[in-house]
Design an enzyme around this catalytic site. Structure first.
Site, PDB file in Angstrom:
ATOM      1  N   ASP A  59      47.694  47.415  39.514  1.00 19.55           N
ATOM      2  CA  ASP A  59      47.551  46.092  38.896  1.00 19.55           C
ATOM      3  C   ASP A  59      47.890  46.092  37.406  1.00 19.55           C
ATOM      4  O   ASP A  59      47.072  45.716  36.567  1.00 19.55           O
ATOM      5  CB  ASP A  59      46.122  45.572  39.083  1.00 19.55           C
ATOM      6  CG  ASP A  59      45.908  44.949  40.444  1.00 19.55           C
ATOM      7  OD1 ASP A  59      46.902  44.792  41.182  1.00 19.55           O
ATOM      8  OD2 ASP A  59      44.762  44.620  40.772  1.00 19.55           O
ATOM      9  N   GLU A 252      47.504  35.457  47.081  1.00 19.12           N
ATOM     10  CA  GLU A 252      46.884  35.885  45.830  1.00 19.12           C
ATOM     11  C   GLU A 252      47.942  36.397  44.854  1.00 19.12           C
ATOM     12  O   GLU A 252      49.140  36.320  45.118  1.00 19.12           O
ATOM     13  CB  GLU A 252      45.853  36.984  46.097  1.00 19.12           C
ATOM     14  CG  GLU A 252      46.414  38.218  46.767  1.00 19.12           C
ATOM     15  CD  GLU A 252      45.330  39.202  47.172  1.00 19.12           C
ATOM     16  OE1 GLU A 252      44.138  38.891  47.004  1.00 19.12           O
ATOM     17  OE2 GLU A 252      45.687  40.300  47.663  1.00 19.12           O
TER      18      GLU A 252
END
Length: 372
Positions: A59, A252
């Site tokens: 991430d 998402e």
């Protein structure tokens, strides 16, 4: 314009066949795993192949400042890595926060999915705190006058869902406030795009400070990505904040970027992790990168077929192929030479849980040719 694509689960360079190969001269390439049949085979020219670099993270958000690349990623207090180029060598230099997040919920020690932007001589690092599978979540922000470690101030809560102040207002009554993405236009207006599963991806405007939502969220909120029919069964979790009664919608990881004359909304669709190699999801149910575009940062965003992303649309940009499995978690870095789309993936056949260590991958294209 150049589009470089970065994937997660190893740092690799993905190259389109219609352009000259990106130089990796002088960089040591990690040993590639032995090729085995892919569970979801694609034509050889369906997606670009990959090359690996030396950064292992999860991430990340990447910015380029005065000749140095900075990556912000999930990890204790939000990890910072620095490198002289995307090839590396990457070095872990510290963290954004000097303590746990001041927001009293979720995983305060290791905030999720940070995104860092530079605006008005200030660096803003937006992050999320939550617990996996539940929407009792919050988005916070820290600021600094420099992009590296040290000097960051944690301002705490920006928005939250599930419980706490403001969680009883639309759209936070049905959304999951994680995966923050902040876009600031040339006019100085900022927008926070967020969301995971539940009611999809939403956007609210921010005030000039980027530390608060502007106006009334109930009237200003826009639902940008959603699908009416849930493709996954409903959860049976006893906690109402950890189940979706009408079924799960695996949407998402949004990111908003601008490539004249269009605004592009990128998002991840499908199962991201916790794969059982003996029982992988049906083809197309694992992570893939999708996109829509609009003439306004507020949408509506549509795919190449004209389908609204808020009604199940989404153009597939990258999906499982070769040794790439479940790519997603994308962001865009704008350079003078072009745009860089970075994301993560699991390397097949070594499919494992994505936690902290993952590979960064990049591919190159002369244009947004996925729209042609």
């Amino acid at each position: 314009m150049t589009v470089l694509v970065a994937l997660f689960c190893l740092v690799t360079w993905t190259l389109c066949t219609r352009i000259p190969q990106y130089s990796t001269q002088g960089t040591q390439q990690p040993q590639q795993p032995e090729k085995t049949p892919h569970p979801h085979p694609q034509p050889e020219d369906a997606f670009p192949p990959t090359h690996a670099t030396d950064l292992k993270i999860h991430d990340p958000s990447i910015i380029h400042v005065d000749g140095t690349y900075y990556s912000y990623s999930v990890g204790r207090h939000i990890r910072i890595h620095q490198a002289p180029s995307l090839d590396g060598p990457w070095e872990r230099t510290g963290a954004v926060l000097n303590a746990d997040s001041v927001i009293p919920k979720g995983d305060r020690k290791a905030p999720w999915a940070p995104q860092t932007v530079h605006h008005n001589d200030t660096y803003y690092c937006f992050y999320a705190v939550s617990n996996s599978g539940c929407r009792d979540s919050a988005i916070g922000v820290a600021t600094s006058k420099s992009p590296g470690p040290g000097g960051w101030t944690d301002h705490g809560l920006l928005v939250q869902s599930g419980t706490g102040k403001g969680s009883d207002e639309h759209p936070f009554t049905s959304s999951n406030t994680i995966d923050p993405s902040v876009f600031v236009g040339e006019d100085g207006h900022g927008y926070l795009t967020f969301g995971s599963f539940w009611s999809g991806i939403w956007q609210v405007p921010l005030d000039e400070s980027l530390l608060s939502v502007a106006g009334d969220t109930s009237s200003e909120a826009r639902q940008l990505v959603y699908m009416e029919k849930a493709p996954l069964p409903a959860s049976k979790h006893p906690n109402p904040l950890c189940r979706e009664p009408s079924g799960a919608r695996p949407i998402e990881g949004s990111f908003l970027s601008y490539h004249e004359p269009w605004y592009y909304l990128w998002f991840s669709y499908g199962k991201c992790c916790k794969f059982d190699t003996k029982n992988l999801p049906p083809p197309g149910r694992e992570y893939s990168i999708r996109v829509g575009r609009s003439k306004s940062p507020r949408g509506p965003f549509v795919d190449k077929q004209g389908r609204d992303l808020a009604n199940g649309g989404g153009e597939i940009v990258y999906a499982s192929n070769r040794d790439v499995y479940a790519p997603g978690g994308q962001g865009v870095l704008t350079e003078k030479s072009g745009d860089i789309l970075y994301y993560h993936y699991c390397r097949y056949p070594v499919i494992q849980e994505i936690e902290v260590d993952a590979d960064l991958t990049v591919n190159k294209s002369t244009s947004y040719d996925f729209w042609v």
